[in-house]
Scaffold this motif. Sequence first.
Motif, PDB file in Angstrom:
ATOM      1  N   LYS A  19      11.548   1.322   7.639  1.00 55.11           N
ATOM      2  CA  LYS A  19      11.085   0.036   7.127  1.00 55.11           C
ATOM      3  C   LYS A  19       9.576  -0.086   7.281  1.00 55.11           C
ATOM      4  CE  LYS A  19      15.343  -2.346   8.464  1.00 55.11           C
ATOM      5  NZ  LYS A  19      15.906  -3.454   9.263  1.00 55.11           N
ATOM      6  N   ALA A  20       8.976  -0.807   6.347  1.00 57.83           N
ATOM      7  CA  ALA A  20       7.554  -1.114   6.481  1.00 57.83           C
ATOM      8  C   ALA A  20       7.363  -2.011   7.685  1.00 57.83           C
ATOM      9  CB  ALA A  20       7.041  -1.805   5.225  1.00 57.83           C
ATOM     10  N   GLU A  21       6.183  -1.928   8.269  1.00 55.85           N
ATOM     11  CA  GLU A  21       5.934  -2.643   9.519  1.00 55.85           C
ATOM     12  C   GLU A  21       6.098  -4.143   9.369  1.00 55.85           C
ATOM     13  OE1 GLU A  21       2.512  -2.939  12.998  1.00 55.85           O
ATOM     14  OE2 GLU A  21       2.088  -1.948  11.106  1.00 55.85           O
ATOM     15  N   GLY A  22       5.716  -4.680   8.213  1.00 57.64           N
ATOM     16  CA  GLY A  22       5.816  -6.113   7.998  1.00 57.64           C
ATOM     17  C   GLY A  22       7.235  -6.613   8.073  1.00 57.64           C
ATOM     18  N   MET A  23       8.234  -5.740   7.878  1.00 63.21           N
ATOM     19  CA  MET A  23       9.620  -6.150   7.942  1.00 63.21           C
ATOM     20  C   MET A  23      10.180  -5.998   9.350  1.00 63.21           C
ATOM     21  SD  MET A  23       9.861  -7.077   4.873  1.00 63.21           S
ATOM     22  CE  MET A  23       9.082  -6.790   3.287  1.00 63.21           C
ATOM     23  N   ARG A  24       9.466  -5.304  10.230  1.00 62.85           N
ATOM     24  CA  ARG A  24       9.954  -5.094  11.588  1.00 62.85           C
ATOM     25  C   ARG A  24       9.528  -6.213  12.519  1.00 62.85           C
ATOM     26  NH1 ARG A  24       7.930   0.330  11.208  1.00 62.85           N
ATOM     27  NH2 ARG A  24       6.300  -0.243  12.658  1.00 62.85           N
ATOM     28  N   GLY A  25       8.372  -6.790  12.288  1.00 58.83           N
ATOM     29  CA  GLY A  25       7.865  -7.794  13.197  1.00 58.83           C
ATOM     30  C   GLY A  25       6.370  -7.947  13.021  1.00 58.83           C
ATOM     31  N   VAL A  27       2.583  -7.441  12.577  1.00 57.47           N
ATOM     32  CA  VAL A  27       1.808  -6.376  11.952  1.00 57.47           C
ATOM     33  C   VAL A  27       0.574  -6.081  12.802  1.00 57.47           C
ATOM     34  CG1 VAL A  27       0.478  -5.722   9.925  1.00 57.47           C
ATOM     35  CG2 VAL A  27       2.616  -6.970   9.660  1.00 57.47           C
ATOM     36  N   THR A  28       0.339  -4.807  13.059  1.00 50.94           N
ATOM     37  CA  THR A  28      -0.852  -4.365  13.790  1.00 50.94           C
ATOM     38  C   THR A  28      -1.602  -3.384  12.903  1.00 50.94           C
ATOM     39  OG1 THR A  28       0.374  -4.576  15.866  1.00 50.94           O
ATOM     40  CG2 THR A  28      -1.712  -3.379  15.951  1.00 50.94           C
ATOM     41  N   PRO A  29      -2.498  -3.867  12.053  1.00 55.02           N
ATOM     42  CA  PRO A  29      -3.156  -2.973  11.089  1.00 55.02           C
ATOM     43  C   PRO A  29      -4.194  -2.075  11.753  1.00 55.02           C
ATOM     44  CG  PRO A  29      -4.017  -5.190  10.867  1.00 55.02           C
ATOM     45  CD  PRO A  29      -2.897  -5.273  11.858  1.00 55.02           C
ATOM     46  N   GLN A  30      -4.355  -0.917  11.169  1.00 57.92           N
ATOM     47  CA  GLN A  30      -5.331   0.067  11.645  1.00 57.92           C
ATOM     48  C   GLN A  30      -6.655  -0.144  10.926  1.00 57.92           C
ATOM     49  OE1 GLN A  30      -3.923   4.198  11.954  1.00 57.92           O
ATOM     50  NE2 GLN A  30      -5.719   4.797  10.765  1.00 57.92           N
ATOM     51  N   ALA A  31      -7.744   0.128  11.626  1.00 57.83           N
ATOM     52  CA  ALA A  31      -9.071   0.030  11.005  1.00 57.83           C
ATOM     53  C   ALA A  31      -9.226   1.132   9.971  1.00 57.83           C
ATOM     54  CB  ALA A  31     -10.157   0.137  12.066  1.00 57.83           C
ATOM     55  N   VAL A  32     -10.003   0.828   8.933  1.00 57.00           N
ATOM     56  CA  VAL A  32     -10.236   1.801   7.878  1.00 57.00           C
ATOM     57  C   VAL A  32     -11.650   1.596   7.354  1.00 57.00           C
ATOM     58  CG1 VAL A  32      -9.350   0.278   6.063  1.00 57.00           C
ATOM     59  CG2 VAL A  32      -9.306   2.756   5.714  1.00 57.00           C
ATOM     60  N   SER A  33     -12.251   2.657   6.857  1.00 61.67           N
ATOM     61  CA  SER A  33     -13.578   2.556   6.267  1.00 61.67           C
ATOM     62  C   SER A  33     -13.503   3.014   4.821  1.00 61.67           C
ATOM     63  CB  SER A  33     -14.592   3.414   7.032  1.00 61.67           C
ATOM     64  OG  SER A  33     -14.197   4.775   7.006  1.00 61.67           O
ATOM     65  N   GLY A  34     -14.378   2.483   4.015  1.00 69.14           N
ATOM     66  CA  GLY A  34     -14.384   2.842   2.608  1.00 69.14           C
ATOM     67  C   GLY A  34     -15.049   1.758   1.782  1.00 69.14           C
ATOM     68  N   ARG A  35     -15.052   1.961   0.468  1.00 65.28           N
ATOM     69  CA  ARG A  35     -15.751   1.060  -0.431  1.00 65.28           C
ATOM     70  C   ARG A  35     -15.216  -0.365  -0.367  1.00 65.28           C
ATOM     71  NH1 ARG A  35     -15.678   2.676  -6.651  1.00 65.28           N
ATOM     72  NH2 ARG A  35     -13.501   2.956  -6.045  1.00 65.28           N
ATOM     73  N   ALA A 278       1.771   7.797   5.577  1.00 66.94           N
ATOM     74  CA  ALA A 278       1.950   6.368   5.869  1.00 66.94           C
ATOM     75  C   ALA A 278       0.661   5.676   6.300  1.00 66.94           C
ATOM     76  CB  ALA A 278       3.027   6.163   6.938  1.00 66.94           C
ATOM     77  N   GLN A 279      -0.486   6.276   5.978  1.00 71.06           N
ATOM     78  CA  GLN A 279      -1.740   5.606   6.298  1.00 71.06           C
ATOM     79  C   GLN A 279      -1.904   4.320   5.486  1.00 71.06           C
ATOM     80  OE1 GLN A 279      -4.408   6.408   8.630  1.00 71.06           O
ATOM     81  NE2 GLN A 279      -2.490   7.286   9.358  1.00 71.06           N
ATOM     82  N   CYS A 280      -1.365   4.303   4.273  1.00 64.47           N
ATOM     83  CA  CYS A 280      -1.451   3.093   3.458  1.00 64.47           C
ATOM     84  C   CYS A 280      -0.698   1.940   4.107  1.00 64.47           C
ATOM     85  CB  CYS A 280      -0.916   3.364   2.052  1.00 64.47           C
ATOM     86  SG  CYS A 280       0.750   4.064   2.007  1.00 64.47           S
ATOM     87  N   VAL A 281       0.401   2.243   4.789  1.00 65.51           N
ATOM     88  CA  VAL A 281       1.159   1.199   5.501  1.00 65.51           C
ATOM     89  C   VAL A 281       0.434   0.798   6.777  1.00 65.51           C
ATOM     90  CG1 VAL A 281       3.380   0.629   6.563  1.00 65.51           C
ATOM     91  CG2 VAL A 281       3.307   2.102   4.542  1.00 65.51           C
ATOM     92  N   ALA A 282      -0.135   1.777   7.476  1.00 62.54           N
ATOM     93  CA  ALA A 282      -0.774   1.500   8.761  1.00 62.54           C
ATOM     94  C   ALA A 282      -1.971   0.567   8.626  1.00 62.54           C
ATOM     95  CB  ALA A 282      -1.208   2.805   9.423  1.00 62.54           C
ATOM     96  N   VAL A 283      -2.729   0.660   7.516  1.00 59.13           N
ATOM     97  CA  VAL A 283      -3.936  -0.164   7.370  1.00 59.13           C
ATOM     98  C   VAL A 283      -3.651  -1.490   6.680  1.00 59.13           C
ATOM     99  CG1 VAL A 283      -5.357   1.911   7.260  1.00 59.13           C
ATOM    100  CG2 VAL A 283      -4.621   0.814   5.134  1.00 59.13           C
ATOM    101  N   CYS A 284      -2.450  -1.656   6.124  1.00 61.21           N
ATOM    102  CA  CYS A 284      -2.146  -2.864   5.350  1.00 61.21           C
ATOM    103  C   CYS A 284      -2.071  -4.086   6.257  1.00 61.21           C
ATOM    104  CB  CYS A 284      -0.820  -2.698   4.601  1.00 61.21           C
ATOM    105  SG  CYS A 284      -0.368  -4.164   3.636  1.00 61.21           S
ATOM    106  N   PRO A 285      -2.870  -5.127   5.995  1.00 63.53           N
ATOM    107  CA  PRO A 285      -2.820  -6.326   6.849  1.00 63.53           C
ATOM    108  C   PRO A 285      -1.527  -7.113   6.686  1.00 63.53           C
ATOM    109  CG  PRO A 285      -4.275  -6.693   4.971  1.00 63.53           C
ATOM    110  CD  PRO A 285      -3.882  -5.246   4.933  1.00 63.53           C
ATOM    111  N   ILE A 286      -0.756  -6.840   5.636  1.00 62.57           N
ATOM    112  CA  ILE A 286       0.518  -7.520   5.428  1.00 62.57           C
ATOM    113  C   ILE A 286       1.672  -6.664   5.940  1.00 62.57           C
ATOM    114  CG2 ILE A 286       1.990  -8.638   3.691  1.00 62.57           C
ATOM    115  CD1 ILE A 286      -0.680  -9.971   4.059  1.00 62.57           C
ATOM    116  N   GLY A 287       1.447  -5.349   6.079  1.00 60.78           N
ATOM    117  CA  GLY A 287       2.470  -4.465   6.611  1.00 60.78           C
ATOM    118  C   GLY A 287       3.475  -3.980   5.590  1.00 60.78           C
ATOM    119  N   ILE A 288       3.106  -3.961   4.310  1.00 64.98           N
ATOM    120  CA  ILE A 288       4.034  -3.505   3.282  1.00 64.98           C
ATOM    121  C   ILE A 288       3.733  -2.059   2.918  1.00 64.98           C
ATOM    122  CG2 ILE A 288       4.310  -5.826   2.325  1.00 64.98           C
ATOM    123  CD1 ILE A 288       2.415  -4.993   0.073  1.00 64.98           C
TER     124      ILE A 288
END
Length: 482
Positions: A19-25, A27-35, A278-288
């Motif tokens: 499950k995506a993190e947002g569905m577990r409880g 959300v703890t998003p990971q920091a990311v750098s980029g444009r 799953a980096q896209c899930v880890a950085v998502c502030p919504i956890g989807i």
Amino acid sequence: MVALDVSHAARAARLGKPKAEGMRGRVTPQAVSGRYRRIKWGMLVACLGLYYALPLLRWDRGPGQPDQAVLLDLAHVRAYLFGLELWPSDVVLVTGVLVAATLGLVLVNALAGRLWCGYLCPQTVWTDLFLLIERRIEGDRRERLRKREGPTTLRRVVEIGAKHALWLLVAVMTGGAFALYFVDAPTLLVGLATGAAPAAAYGAVAALTLTTYVLAGHAREQVCTWMCPWPRLQNAIFDPKALCVAYRDARGEPRLPAKRALERRAKGDPAGDCVDCAQCVAVCPIGIDIREGPNFACINCGLCVDACDGVMARISRPRGLIAYAPWEAIEAERAGAPAPRWRLLRPKTLALAAGILAIAGAMVGTLATRTDLAVVSVHDRNPAAVLLSDGRVRNGYAVTLANRSLAARTVVLAIEGLPGAEVTVAGAEAGNRVALEPGARRTLRLVASAPAETARDVAIVARDPASGVASRTADVFLLPAR
């Protein structure tokens, strides 16, 4: 027609996927750098700087008048926006702003989905700030998750205390800055610091402090997903031609680890670019998980784009596996057809832009033609007209004058369209002159007597001889019933 998925957790479970993190409880998003992360930092600085600085800006309006550039003066029922002064009678302008803002939000949605939510929404801005504080004190995602599950040491208690103390400081500053928009900012700041401010000011600051602390520090993504009505409208206004954050599954599937993908490509077998990191899930502030398709909770912030581009760069694959793209282009790629280009100008966006421009033009016209002297009349009802002994007819009117200027003025009341009329105003000085203080509102009785054979339309006019400003209101001169 695209239906936005609201049941990703159930679908993932059926397919045997985590499950995506947002569905577990939480959300703890990971920091990311980029444009897109840099753009979000720029928006955060601009929005917070504007919010905190606006009430401190000064604007000279003359002696005895507030010199705060932006002020909502509830005590005198008026609002100041630099050189513009708004009164309750200008509610049509406020309505125009609200309607134009709504159309603007729909226009942004037609161009790039929930771009407002991802970059400019106050909930997003303050949540980003609170997350920055949390990362600076407790570390990035893995470290925060490890500490959350670990023992409660003295260092951990100090970290938690420091984090919440800084959160409360930001929340107090947010609530205090909001209160500054309603009274003179320097005066209120001194009053709040010395304990001399009104109880209502402390109540407002406390309320905004609490809501900021709870919503940005604790509720976070739950506000965007469950409390905000905007996501619920996405099924109704979702535009497949709008740019939205999307996973290009035609290119990404089947998902394989990087080494296995290289081996399969060497054999000529199909292999997707997605390595299922799953980096896209880890950085998502919504956890989807954006790879599962359009999601009503996605705020279109683009952080998953930055994360995926970083992974693609490390494994020497083209960027853009997750990208801002129209959904119709994603479907075209899946079908093996040429992807249509995103178009800024199309009938929907042009119609929305035309609507906004029309409302803006009407508001500018209203501002250009309005006057700071207002007059309103109400004709007497019973009797509506009186026949005098000399054969003339008398009509009475309740006339309300409003002085919206920043200085005292004297106006002269008269009636137009009634030849030979004799006009008297109860409570006025000689020559039907009426004195009005700044912001004053007076109601007087005007009586007009004139020889008349038929009812006619007239205008009651209030004129300031000093400035030449005049205002008029239409009314009627009636005859007695026969």
